[in-house]
Enzyme design. Structure first.
Site, PDB file in Angstrom:
ATOM      1  N   GLN A 102       0.848  -1.201   0.000  1.00 43.52           N
ATOM      2  CA  GLN A 102       0.000   0.000   0.000  1.00 43.52           C
ATOM      3  C   GLN A 102       0.877   1.242   0.000  1.00 43.52           C
ATOM      4  OE1 GLN A 102      -3.500  -0.502   2.919  1.00 43.52           O
ATOM      5  NE2 GLN A 102      -1.992  -1.976   3.635  1.00 43.52           N
ATOM      6  N   HIS A 120      -1.164   1.588  -4.513  1.00 42.66           N
ATOM      7  CA  HIS A 120      -1.538   3.007  -4.437  1.00 42.66           C
ATOM      8  C   HIS A 120      -0.578   3.922  -5.179  1.00 42.66           C
ATOM      9  CE1 HIS A 120      -3.770   1.778  -0.529  1.00 42.66           C
ATOM     10  NE2 HIS A 120      -4.471   1.519  -1.614  1.00 42.66           N
ATOM     11  N   SER A 191      -2.798  -0.972   9.245  1.00 37.69           N
ATOM     12  CA  SER A 191      -3.916  -0.849  10.197  1.00 37.69           C
ATOM     13  C   SER A 191      -5.137  -1.603   9.693  1.00 37.69           C
ATOM     14  CB  SER A 191      -4.265   0.630  10.406  1.00 37.69           C
ATOM     15  OG  SER A 191      -4.552   1.233   9.144  1.00 37.69           O
TER      16      SER A 191
HETATM   17  C1  BV8 Z   1     -11.789   3.234  -3.348  1.00 32.90           C
HETATM   18  C2  BV8 Z   1      -1.884   6.818  -1.067  1.00 32.90           C
HETATM   19  C3  BV8 Z   1     -13.670   2.980  -4.596  1.00 32.90           C
HETATM   20  C4  BV8 Z   1      -1.937   8.240  -0.612  1.00 32.90           C
HETATM   21  C5  BV8 Z   1      -3.642   5.787   0.181  1.00 32.90           C
HETATM   22  C6  BV8 Z   1     -15.986   2.385   4.146  1.00 32.90           C
HETATM   23  C7  BV8 Z   1     -15.710   1.052   3.982  1.00 32.90           C
HETATM   24  C8  BV8 Z   1     -14.852   0.617   3.001  1.00 32.90           C
HETATM   25  C9  BV8 Z   1     -14.208   1.549   2.166  1.00 32.90           C
HETATM   26  C10 BV8 Z   1     -14.473   2.871   2.361  1.00 32.90           C
HETATM   27  C11 BV8 Z   1     -15.363   3.308   3.331  1.00 32.90           C
HETATM   28  N1  BV8 Z   1     -15.409   4.654   3.264  1.00 32.90           N
HETATM   29  C12 BV8 Z   1     -14.571   5.085   2.279  1.00 32.90           C
HETATM   30  C13 BV8 Z   1     -14.017   4.017   1.730  1.00 32.90           C
HETATM   31  C14 BV8 Z   1     -13.103   3.986   0.645  1.00 32.90           C
HETATM   32  C15 BV8 Z   1     -11.687   4.329   1.113  1.00 32.90           C
HETATM   33  C16 BV8 Z   1     -11.332   3.743   2.442  1.00 32.90           C
HETATM   34  O1  BV8 Z   1     -11.029   2.564   2.553  1.00 32.90           O
HETATM   35  N2  BV8 Z   1     -11.348   4.605   3.462  1.00 32.90           N
HETATM   36  C17 BV8 Z   1     -10.993   4.163   4.781  1.00 32.90           C
HETATM   37  C18 BV8 Z   1     -10.290   5.318   5.521  1.00 32.90           C
HETATM   38  C19 BV8 Z   1     -12.258   3.707   5.507  1.00 32.90           C
HETATM   39  N3  BV8 Z   1     -10.863   3.733   0.104  1.00 32.90           N
HETATM   40  C20 BV8 Z   1     -10.611   4.425  -1.008  1.00 32.90           C
HETATM   41  O2  BV8 Z   1     -10.991   5.554  -1.212  1.00 32.90           O
HETATM   42  C21 BV8 Z   1      -9.845   3.674  -2.069  1.00 32.90           C
HETATM   43  N4  BV8 Z   1     -10.579   3.753  -3.281  1.00 32.90           N
HETATM   44  O3  BV8 Z   1     -12.337   2.647  -2.460  1.00 32.90           O
HETATM   45  O4  BV8 Z   1     -12.359   3.480  -4.514  1.00 32.90           O
HETATM   46  C22 BV8 Z   1     -14.338   3.702  -5.635  1.00 32.90           C
HETATM   47  C23 BV8 Z   1     -15.422   3.085  -6.191  1.00 32.90           C
HETATM   48  C24 BV8 Z   1     -16.087   3.733  -7.153  1.00 32.90           C
HETATM   49  C25 BV8 Z   1     -15.668   4.999  -7.572  1.00 32.90           C
HETATM   50  C26 BV8 Z   1     -14.578   5.605  -7.005  1.00 32.90           C
HETATM   51  C27 BV8 Z   1     -13.899   4.952  -6.012  1.00 32.90           C
HETATM   52  C28 BV8 Z   1      -8.493   4.288  -2.284  1.00 32.90           C
HETATM   53  C29 BV8 Z   1      -7.675   4.114  -1.034  1.00 32.90           C
HETATM   54  C30 BV8 Z   1      -6.243   4.530  -1.323  1.00 32.90           C
HETATM   55  C31 BV8 Z   1      -5.945   5.821  -0.616  1.00 32.90           C
HETATM   56  N5  BV8 Z   1      -4.520   6.112  -0.733  1.00 32.90           N
HETATM   57  N6  BV8 Z   1      -2.345   5.985   0.026  1.00 32.90           N
HETATM   58  C32 BV8 Z   1      -0.586   8.675  -0.169  1.00 32.90           C
HETATM   59  O5  BV8 Z   1       0.195   7.850   0.359  1.00 32.90           O
HETATM   60  O6  BV8 Z   1      -0.311   9.870  -0.312  1.00 32.90           O
HETATM   61  S1  BV8 Z   1      -4.168   5.023   1.573  1.00 32.90           S
HETATM   62  C33 BV8 Z   1      -2.989   5.106   2.787  1.00 32.90           C
HETATM   63  O7  BV8 Z   1      -3.593   4.780   4.039  1.00 32.90           O
HETATM   64  C34 BV8 Z   1      -1.952   4.042   2.659  1.00 32.90           C
HETATM   65  O8  BV8 Z   1      -1.521   3.854   1.352  1.00 32.90           O
HETATM   66  C35 BV8 Z   1      -2.597   2.838   3.229  1.00 32.90           C
HETATM   67  O9  BV8 Z   1      -3.244   2.092   2.230  1.00 32.90           O
HETATM   68  C36 BV8 Z   1      -3.685   3.391   4.078  1.00 32.90           C
HETATM   69  C37 BV8 Z   1      -3.617   2.854   5.474  1.00 32.90           C
HETATM   70  O10 BV8 Z   1      -2.398   3.129   5.920  1.00 32.90           O
HETATM   71  P1  BV8 Z   1      -1.474   1.943   6.507  1.00 32.90           P
HETATM   72  O11 BV8 Z   1      -0.512   1.592   5.447  1.00 32.90           O
HETATM   73  O12 BV8 Z   1      -2.266   0.837   7.096  1.00 32.90           O
HETATM   74  O13 BV8 Z   1      -0.807   2.777   7.609  1.00 32.90           O
HETATM   75  P2  BV8 Z   1      -1.460   3.260   8.959  1.00 32.90           P
HETATM   76  O14 BV8 Z   1      -0.720   4.476   9.380  1.00 32.90           O
HETATM   77  O15 BV8 Z   1      -2.944   3.294   8.847  1.00 32.90           O
HETATM   78  O16 BV8 Z   1      -1.104   2.054   9.929  1.00 32.90           O
HETATM   79  C38 BV8 Z   1       0.258   1.754  10.167  1.00 32.90           C
HETATM   80  C39 BV8 Z   1       0.241   0.415  10.861  1.00 32.90           C
HETATM   81  O17 BV8 Z   1       1.593   0.021  11.054  1.00 32.90           O
HETATM   82  C40 BV8 Z   1      -0.418   0.465  12.224  1.00 32.90           C
HETATM   83  O18 BV8 Z   1      -1.252  -0.675  12.361  1.00 32.90           O
HETATM   84  C41 BV8 Z   1       0.767   0.396  13.194  1.00 32.90           C
HETATM   85  O19 BV8 Z   1       0.417  -0.312  14.374  1.00 32.90           O
HETATM   86  C42 BV8 Z   1       1.743  -0.393  12.387  1.00 32.90           C
HETATM   87  N7  BV8 Z   1       3.160  -0.157  12.720  1.00 32.90           N
HETATM   88  C43 BV8 Z   1       3.733   0.955  13.231  1.00 32.90           C
HETATM   89  N8  BV8 Z   1       5.066   0.750  13.366  1.00 32.90           N
HETATM   90  C44 BV8 Z   1       5.316  -0.499  12.906  1.00 32.90           C
HETATM   91  C45 BV8 Z   1       4.106  -1.079  12.490  1.00 32.90           C
HETATM   92  N9  BV8 Z   1       4.027  -2.322  11.991  1.00 32.90           N
HETATM   93  C46 BV8 Z   1       5.169  -3.023  11.890  1.00 32.90           C
HETATM   94  N10 BV8 Z   1       6.375  -2.532  12.264  1.00 32.90           N
HETATM   95  C47 BV8 Z   1       6.479  -1.287  12.777  1.00 32.90           C
HETATM   96  N11 BV8 Z   1       7.685  -0.815  13.161  1.00 32.90           N
END
Ligand code: BV8
Length: 244
Positions: A102, A120, A191
């Site tokens: 991702q 992404h 996450s």
């Molecule tokens: C789409 C690029 C459909 C940007 C990113 C409700 C239900 C389902 C879906 C949705 C919903 N409401 C809205 C949606 C759609 C939405 C979505 O899922 N929203 C979420 C917030 C609910 N999804 C979208 O919009 C996607 N598109 O659905 O299109 C559609 C259909 C028709 C027409 C049009 C559209 C597009 C999603 C992509 C967004 N872009 N990234 C950029 O980087 O600039 S997302 C971005 O956040 C990341 O790429 C990643 O994918 C996402 C989550 O981040 P994580 O990688 O998980 O990182 P996070 O910080 O959250 O967590 C870090 C984790 O690491 C933690 O768990 C932590 O404990 C752990 N950690 C910390 N340190 C360590 C560690 N683990 C291991 N070792 C360590 N040392």
């Protein structure tokens, strides 16, 4: 963490011929790249969801590009950590290994991973808003903000999938096919709340894959994981590798 889980994970992986790994921002945390939802996941007073959207870019392309320029400057100084390097090594020793990420930071290819799906996009690629042409741009800092297409003068945007945007359907298709085909899915540093990426491990489990999660914190995926290793990827992946 339970000392038995590392050998158990190593044993599962050693026996597997087809492994898919899904990574999130957490695997790059130990390289110094801020995660999205961790304490350091903010920039100025904004959250990623406020800026990583087509609406934000349409409203203020300069602000969105200032954020990406800040991230590019930061990421340019970051190196792959032992977590990235271990996954790059496993691609060479596991018969069928694919990495689905991702992350847009480019640290997996930098570590040597080649069989890679960047769900992404990539922060080092830009796209002309006029004709969709994609090109590499590694200027740190950017020469102008917002950058413009040298051919037509239109705005360039990051070649990155924003919230509310469709992912590349060919890439998504390959990611779901790999999830359905794998015997083991290794889910590292995510996450598990952003879709469609977050549904890949569930899809793999439904197809009979064993799910191994590596994360310091529990996630919505944890209850579905066969093995959930609580800790940082940069430490746990090399520990598993030592047991290989
Ligand atoms: C789409 C690029 C459909 C940007 C990113 C409700 C239900 C389902 C879906 C949705 C919903 N409401 C809205 C949606 C759609 C939405 C979505 O899922 N929203 C979420 C917030 C609910 N999804 C979208 O919009 C996607 N598109 O659905 O299109 C559609 C259909 C028709 C027409 C049009 C559209 C597009 C999603 C992509 C967004 N872009 N990234 C950029 O980087 O600039 S997302 C971005 O956040 C990341 O790429 C990643 O994918 C996402 C989550 O981040 P994580 O990688 O998980 O990182 P996070 O910080 O959250 O967590 C870090 C984790 O690491 C933690 O768990 C932590 O404990 C752990 N950690 C910390 N340190 C360590 C560690 N683990 C291991 N070792 C360590 N040392």
């Amino acid at each position: 963490m339970d000392g038995e889980l590392i050998p158990k994970a190593a044993d599962i992986l050693r026996k597997a011929k087809r492994v898919a790994a899904l990574t999130g921002a957490g695997i790059s945390a130990e390289s110094g790249v801020p995660t999205f939802r961790g304490k350091d996941g903010l920039w100025r007073q904004f959250r990623a969801e406020d800026l990583a959207s087509p609406e934000a870019f349409a409203r203020d392309p300069k602000l969105v590009w200032e954020w990406y320029d800040w991230r590019r400057r930061l990421i340019a100084g970051c190196a792959p950590n032992p977590g990235h390097n271990t996954l790059a090594k496993w691609e060479k020793v596991i018969p069928d290994f694919i990495l689905i990420t991702q992350n847009v930071d480019g640290l997996h290819p930098l570590a040597g991973t080649t069989n890679l799906l960047e769900l992404h996009g990539n922060i080092w690629k830009v796209r002309c808003v006029n004709d969709g042409a994609v090109s590499d741009n590694r200027d740190v800092p950017l020469r102008e903000i917002p950058p413009r297409c040298p051919d037509c003068g239109a705005l360039l945007r990051p070649h990155i999938v924003w919230f509310g945007e469709m992912l590349d359907q060919a890439v998504v298709g390959r990611a779901f096919a790999a999830s359905a085909a794998c015997e083991v899915m290794l889910v590292v540093g995510t996450s598990a709340i952003v879709h469609p990426a977050a549904s890949l491990p569930l899809y793999a489990a439904e197809a009979g894959a064993v799910i191994i999660e590596i994360n310091p914190d529990p996630t919505p995926l944890t209850p579905h994981a066969d093995v959930s290793l609580r800790g940082p990827a940069g430490e746990i992946l090399p520990l598993i590798d030592r047991e290989f």
